[in-house]
Motif scaffolding. Sequence first.
Motif, PDB file in Angstrom:
ATOM      1  N   ASP A 155       8.140  14.617  42.210  1.00 47.33           N
ATOM      2  CA  ASP A 155       7.344  14.486  40.990  1.00 47.33           C
ATOM      3  C   ASP A 155       7.567  15.654  40.048  1.00 47.33           C
ATOM      4  N   GLU A 156       7.601  16.852  40.634  1.00 49.90           N
ATOM      5  CA  GLU A 156       7.741  18.044  39.791  1.00 49.90           C
ATOM      6  C   GLU A 156       9.212  18.293  39.470  1.00 49.90           C
ATOM      7  N   PRO A 157       9.508  18.685  38.245  1.00 50.05           N
ATOM      8  CA  PRO A 157      10.907  18.969  37.914  1.00 50.05           C
ATOM      9  C   PRO A 157      11.410  20.232  38.618  1.00 50.05           C
ATOM     10  N   ILE A 158      12.710  20.285  38.818  1.00 49.79           N
ATOM     11  CA  ILE A 158      13.328  21.468  39.400  1.00 49.79           C
ATOM     12  C   ILE A 158      13.892  22.291  38.254  1.00 49.79           C
ATOM     13  N   LYS A 159      13.499  23.554  38.216  1.00 50.76           N
ATOM     14  CA  LYS A 159      13.939  24.396  37.097  1.00 50.76           C
ATOM     15  C   LYS A 159      15.119  25.262  37.501  1.00 50.76           C
ATOM     16  N   LEU A 160      16.160  25.172  36.739  1.00 49.28           N
ATOM     17  CA  LEU A 160      17.322  26.010  36.961  1.00 49.28           C
ATOM     18  C   LEU A 160      17.423  26.962  35.782  1.00 49.28           C
ATOM     19  N   GLU A 161      17.149  28.222  36.030  1.00 46.28           N
ATOM     20  CA  GLU A 161      17.185  29.193  34.941  1.00 46.28           C
ATOM     21  C   GLU A 161      18.418  30.051  35.098  1.00 46.28           C
ATOM     22  N   ILE A 162      19.280  29.940  34.121  1.00 52.11           N
ATOM     23  CA  ILE A 162      20.571  30.597  34.208  1.00 52.11           C
ATOM     24  C   ILE A 162      20.671  31.607  33.072  1.00 52.11           C
ATOM     25  N   LEU A 163      20.734  32.871  33.456  1.00 61.07           N
ATOM     26  CA  LEU A 163      20.775  33.921  32.439  1.00 61.07           C
ATOM     27  C   LEU A 163      22.137  34.592  32.445  1.00 61.07           C
ATOM     28  N   ALA A 180      22.774  13.631  43.656  1.00 59.35           N
ATOM     29  CA  ALA A 180      21.585  12.790  43.832  1.00 59.35           C
ATOM     30  C   ALA A 180      21.941  11.665  44.788  1.00 59.35           C
ATOM     31  N   GLY A 181      21.377  11.698  45.989  1.00 58.90           N
ATOM     32  CA  GLY A 181      21.674  10.670  46.991  1.00 58.90           C
ATOM     33  C   GLY A 181      21.106   9.314  46.591  1.00 58.90           C
ATOM     34  N   GLU A 182      21.427   8.296  47.390  1.00 63.24           N
ATOM     35  CA  GLU A 182      20.967   6.934  47.124  1.00 63.24           C
ATOM     36  C   GLU A 182      19.437   6.892  47.007  1.00 63.24           C
ATOM     37  N   ASN A 183      18.957   6.104  46.062  1.00 60.73           N
ATOM     38  CA  ASN A 183      17.516   5.856  45.882  1.00 60.73           C
ATOM     39  C   ASN A 183      16.686   7.115  45.628  1.00 60.73           C
ATOM     40  N   THR A 184      17.281   8.152  45.117  1.00 57.67           N
ATOM     41  CA  THR A 184      16.493   9.343  44.804  1.00 57.67           C
ATOM     42  C   THR A 184      15.942   9.230  43.394  1.00 57.67           C
ATOM     43  N   LYS A 185      14.929  10.028  43.149  1.00 57.02           N
ATOM     44  CA  LYS A 185      14.345  10.057  41.811  1.00 57.02           C
ATOM     45  C   LYS A 185      13.822  11.464  41.557  1.00 57.02           C
ATOM     46  N   PHE A 186      14.369  12.131  40.546  1.00 55.60           N
ATOM     47  CA  PHE A 186      13.893  13.495  40.254  1.00 55.60           C
ATOM     48  C   PHE A 186      14.362  13.934  38.874  1.00 55.60           C
ATOM     49  N   SER A 187      13.796  15.041  38.424  1.00 58.38           N
ATOM     50  CA  SER A 187      14.247  15.572  37.150  1.00 58.38           C
ATOM     51  C   SER A 187      14.539  17.060  37.268  1.00 58.38           C
TER      52      SER A 187
END
Lengths: 428, 264
Positions: A155-163, A180-187
């Motif tokens: 449910d929660e997004p994954i944050k990638l912070e690249i400096l 992203a594997g089969e049937n996954t759902k994310f942001s």
Amino acid sequence: MDAVEQTMDAEKLTQLAEQHQEPEWLIKKRVAAFQQMELLKYPKVLRFNYRNWQMASNQLDWTESNVKLVKSDLADTHLLQLGQTTISVNLPTKLADQGVILTDLFTAVNDYPELVHQYLMTQAIPTDDNYLASYHAAFLTSGIFLYVPANVEMDEPIKLEILQDSTQTSDFNTHTLIVAGENTKFSVIQQMNTVGNQDNLANALVEVIAKENSHVSISALDQLGENTRAYLQRRASVARNATVNWSIGMMNEGDTVGNFETTLSEDGAQANAKVVAITKGNQRVGINTGIKNVGKHTAGDILQRGVILDQSQLVFNGIGDIIHGAAGSESEQENRILMMSNEAHGNANPILLIDENDVLAGHAASVGQVDQTQLYYLMSRGLSQATAEHLVIRGFLGAVLTAIPSKVVRQKLISIIERKLADGHEDK
Amino acid sequence: MATLEIKDLHVAVTDEETQHAKEILKGVNLTMKTGEIHAIMGPNGTGKSTLSETIMGAAAYQVTQGDILLNGESIVDMPVDERARKGLFLGMQYPAEIQGVTNAEFLRAAMNAKRADDDQISVMQFLKELDKNLDLLDMSEEMTERYLNEGFSGGEKKRNEILQLMMIKPSFALLDEIDSGLDIDALKVVSKGVNAMRGDNFGSLIITHYQRLLNYIVPDVVHIMMDGRIVKTGDAQLAKTLEREGYAGIRDDLDLDVALVDEN
Ligand SMILES: Nc1ncnc2c1ncn2[C@@H]1O[C@H](COP(=O)(O)OP(=O)(O)O)[C@@H](O)[C@H]1O
Ligand SMILES: [Mg+2]
């Protein structure tokens, strides 16, 4: 394009990689990429000439960054990197238990060699895709690996912070690999910023491998600094009935080439790509945003909106590519640029490459100035010219802004836009 | 009390193709005060919209002679937004559509434009005011979350102009053919809005081609305009006379040499 003067060679590159404790397959990959570089071309960005930009170096240095320069927000699921140094990672145990991997790329090459070997620059962006991709593979400095195994939903997004660490002179070839594997759902929210103001290059690649029936949404906020010349390449490879949605806020302050593409490889795959860009000062930005329909009944939708200030230049190419056999597919695109200054240059080019009859394809493009009747209307209600212009611009960008799934990112983007508009100079 | 004075106003527009300046208003005189409703009637093409647009400050209209004074101060060199903040409002014949900006957001920005930075309207106060006016104009709340005029029907746009009028509360409202394209129910609603504004602090200049609107908003003064001039001024009765005799009748009564596009 002039070849870079070579003081690097295969032997030296091998030594540097060994010194970095890299596995043999990765070292071989670097060397092969290095050796094929001169055979490859720079990515072509129609109507955008960057032939005389230096975009690659021949240096590979292992550096440490000062972790005290940034502080991380440990609450969210995230990974924060400064230069080549990983500052913090937070992956909730619940996700780790489900097999989710979120780690620094060089840790991953040793800890999950099979996975990384299988996906790193093989499927979405092969190393021989173009000169700058090959350069990236050979001179890779840092990166992130995100692996979401089949059937995991987040449910929660994954944050990638690249400096980018521009407190020192160093090349920045950063790679984000998302599987992203089969049937996954994310942001995923990817934010790129620059710390410091040394003149540096940045070459940032993102690969997304979206397997069958996965749903991935990626919001990117690019805010690299004024003294950074950047090459950004993002590409997704989308399998059967999977969806990848991009929202990209290209807010870099420096010269930038953006190369964004999604391949709808199998039947029923879908993608949309929304890009918003603002250019100012003497900045020059050229962006290709493409969706390639390969599978049958695939659907791609591109929406690009740009605002150009001062003497800046912005080119938007929308590329809809439908190959023979992609029957029943759709390709839509809209590319629009609003000129806030007579000295700014904008190009919005729809490019349709259609090799199949049974398709639906549409495009729209425009480069224009602020509508005077709209301004007059708003000002007749007492709004100052500046406020009225901001509202018209906000409205113009609205189609992209409202589509950004994360409210936090949306708000952040709106405030960056407001700041850029306040800094930039407009004329009438 | 506020005053709006139009003195010997001459206005020209430049034809885009030929680049020739054409005189549209040929010496208009008119004085109005808050508390009064004036109507301007006249045949098509006579310069009614030109007059209202010039008062508001639209760029296309050049004042070649005369003056416009708001509370004794000349406004002809003032930008549009400043005129608005000083109390003028123009209900437009063709309101612009602006995507991406909601009606509510725009209304708040417009109300705040007149107020000091440390005296911006509170959300509660704004919503209270908005609800009251939506109710009076028989508009749904959903209208305020839609983008400004985007995809609105002709009637919805006119209602929305009146909603803005009621929220912004100007000293003088210039309403240009606010009745055009409205059915009788919508006309009643729009009139109700304007009538609700009537009072010592509000004046309006209502431009219309037809007498019908003036049955609902009864004017204190009626002006008849022909060929860029006000040719006759009277009370509400004058509108009725006009309805009977038509513009041709008035022209002949006054022995004017004016060609009418739409003799009626
Ligand atoms: N912006 C403009 N540019 C050129 N001509 C105009 C413009 N506005 C009005 N006119 C001309 O001025 C004359 C009066 O028009 P208008 O003021 O719209 O009349 P009315 O509102 O009484 O019907 C017409 O001949 C019209 O063509
Ligand atoms: Mg008119």
